[in-house]
Design a protein around this motif. Structure first.
Motif, PDB file in Angstrom:
ATOM      1  N   ARG A  79       0.803  -1.222   0.000  1.00  0.00           N
ATOM      2  CA  ARG A  79       0.000   0.000   0.000  1.00  0.00           C
ATOM      3  C   ARG A  79       0.833   1.268   0.000  1.00  0.00           C
ATOM      4  N   ASP A  80       2.138   1.146   0.224  1.00  0.00           N
ATOM      5  CA  ASP A  80       2.978   2.343   0.203  1.00  0.00           C
ATOM      6  C   ASP A  80       3.437   2.693  -1.212  1.00  0.00           C
ATOM      7  N   LEU A  81       3.034   1.900  -2.203  1.00  0.00           N
ATOM      8  CA  LEU A  81       3.357   2.184  -3.604  1.00  0.00           C
ATOM      9  C   LEU A  81       2.081   2.568  -4.356  1.00  0.00           C
ATOM     10  N   PRO A  82       2.206   3.416  -5.375  1.00  0.00           N
ATOM     11  CA  PRO A  82       1.027   3.801  -6.159  1.00  0.00           C
ATOM     12  C   PRO A  82       0.325   2.588  -6.746  1.00  0.00           C
ATOM     13  N   GLY A  83      -0.977   2.510  -6.535  1.00  0.00           N
ATOM     14  CA  GLY A  83      -1.772   1.420  -7.097  1.00  0.00           C
ATOM     15  C   GLY A  83      -1.746   0.131  -6.308  1.00  0.00           C
ATOM     16  N   SER A  84      -1.042   0.088  -5.179  1.00  0.00           N
ATOM     17  CA  SER A  84      -0.909  -1.146  -4.389  1.00  0.00           C
ATOM     18  C   SER A  84      -0.677  -2.350  -5.289  1.00  0.00           C
ATOM     19  N   PRO A  85       0.490  -2.426  -5.919  1.00  0.00           N
ATOM     20  CA  PRO A  85       0.740  -3.517  -6.869  1.00  0.00           C
ATOM     21  C   PRO A  85       0.470  -4.886  -6.256  1.00  0.00           C
ATOM     22  N   ASP A  86       0.007  -5.805  -7.102  1.00  0.00           N
ATOM     23  CA  ASP A  86      -0.344  -7.150  -6.640  1.00  0.00           C
ATOM     24  C   ASP A  86       0.876  -7.904  -6.116  1.00  0.00           C
ATOM     25  N   ILE A  87       2.005  -7.775  -6.816  1.00  0.00           N
ATOM     26  CA  ILE A  87       3.230  -8.490  -6.449  1.00  0.00           C
ATOM     27  C   ILE A  87       4.384  -7.504  -6.518  1.00  0.00           C
ATOM     28  N   VAL A  88       5.181  -7.460  -5.441  1.00  0.00           N
ATOM     29  CA  VAL A  88       6.270  -6.479  -5.358  1.00  0.00           C
ATOM     30  C   VAL A  88       7.582  -7.189  -5.020  1.00  0.00           C
ATOM     31  N   PHE A  89       8.609  -6.845  -5.776  1.00  0.00           N
ATOM     32  CA  PHE A  89       9.964  -7.325  -5.515  1.00  0.00           C
ATOM     33  C   PHE A  89      10.785  -6.105  -5.113  1.00  0.00           C
ATOM     34  N   PRO A  90      10.812  -5.771  -3.803  1.00  0.00           N
ATOM     35  CA  PRO A  90      11.467  -4.535  -3.363  1.00  0.00           C
ATOM     36  C   PRO A  90      12.939  -4.451  -3.742  1.00  0.00           C
ATOM     37  N   GLY A  91      13.686  -5.542  -3.595  1.00  0.00           N
ATOM     38  CA  GLY A  91      15.113  -5.514  -3.896  1.00  0.00           C
ATOM     39  C   GLY A  91      15.410  -5.307  -5.370  1.00  0.00           C
ATOM     40  N   ARG A  92      14.526  -5.748  -6.213  1.00  0.00           N
ATOM     41  CA  ARG A  92      14.693  -5.603  -7.655  1.00  0.00           C
ATOM     42  C   ARG A  92      14.030  -4.328  -8.188  1.00  0.00           C
ATOM     43  N   ARG A  93      13.220  -3.689  -7.335  1.00  0.00           N
ATOM     44  CA  ARG A  93      12.423  -2.514  -7.722  1.00  0.00           C
ATOM     45  C   ARG A  93      11.555  -2.839  -8.938  1.00  0.00           C
ATOM     46  N   LYS A  94      10.861  -3.985  -8.819  1.00  0.00           N
ATOM     47  CA  LYS A  94       9.964  -4.438  -9.882  1.00  0.00           C
ATOM     48  C   LYS A  94       8.617  -4.799  -9.264  1.00  0.00           C
ATOM     49  N   VAL A  95       7.549  -4.497 -10.007  1.00  0.00           N
ATOM     50  CA  VAL A  95       6.201  -4.832  -9.543  1.00  0.00           C
ATOM     51  C   VAL A  95       5.429  -5.497 -10.674  1.00  0.00           C
ATOM     52  N   ILE A  96       4.457  -6.306 -10.275  1.00  0.00           N
ATOM     53  CA  ILE A  96       3.589  -6.975 -11.237  1.00  0.00           C
ATOM     54  C   ILE A  96       2.142  -6.685 -10.851  1.00  0.00           C
ATOM     55  N   PHE A  97       1.375  -6.249 -11.847  1.00  0.00           N
ATOM     56  CA  PHE A  97      -0.070  -6.128 -11.697  1.00  0.00           C
ATOM     57  C   PHE A  97      -0.691  -7.291 -12.456  1.00  0.00           C
ATOM     58  N   VAL A  98      -1.639  -7.973 -11.835  1.00  0.00           N
ATOM     59  CA  VAL A  98      -2.386  -9.024 -12.507  1.00  0.00           C
ATOM     60  C   VAL A  98      -3.780  -8.446 -12.751  1.00  0.00           C
TER      61      VAL A  98
END
Length: 137
Positions: free
Chosen positions: A42-61
């Motif tokens: 929830r601290d990222l825009p859009g509350s991404p479905d899957i978050v990889f903080p160390g890689r700075r990558k997100v996935i929306f399904v």
């Protein structure tokens, strides 16, 4: 004034926004590949479905119906209350675009996985591996 169908209203009230079946399939695939992640940050825009903080990558399904997957047969428009639905779909598309833009401005890479793309697991795994730059196991 447009009449609201109580049956449709009750049906739509049961539509989930988190932990959907397509999302759970993607999460199981990632977990099976040995990857660990956060969900619905929830601290990222859009509350991404899957978050990889160390890689700075997100996935929306995304569900094809709700997020209007272009050219997809699942992105049909209801025949009743067309104006209401079109406004809702337009707002969803605009919100998705704003969230992706905001994430990219913050330095995050974004992948959108569509509901209809989950059927071809081999292709989905290839997309996830390429996006996350990992070795499949």
């Amino acid at each position: 004034m447009t009449r609201v169908d109580p049956k449709r209203s009750a049906l739509m009230a049961h539509v989930k926004g988190k932990n959907t079946k397509p999302e759970m399939i993607v999460r199981r695939l990632l977990f099976g590949m040995g990857l660990r992640y956060r969900v619905h940050s929830r601290d990222l825009p859009g509350s991404p479905d899957i978050v990889f903080p160390g890689r700075r990558k997100v996935i929306f399904v995304h569900g094809c119906f709700w997020h209007r997957h272009a050219g997809c047969r699942l992105a049909s428009t209801p025949k009743t209350r067309v104006d209401f639905w079109q406004a809702k779909f337009d707002a969803n598309i605009a919100r998705d675009s704003r969230n992706i833009d905001a994430l990219e401005r913050l330095g995050w890479s974004v992948l959108v996985v569509w509901q209809c793309e989950i059927k071809d697991r081999a292709e989905l795994i290839d997309r996830l591996v390429a996006f996350l730059q990992v070795d499949p196991e």
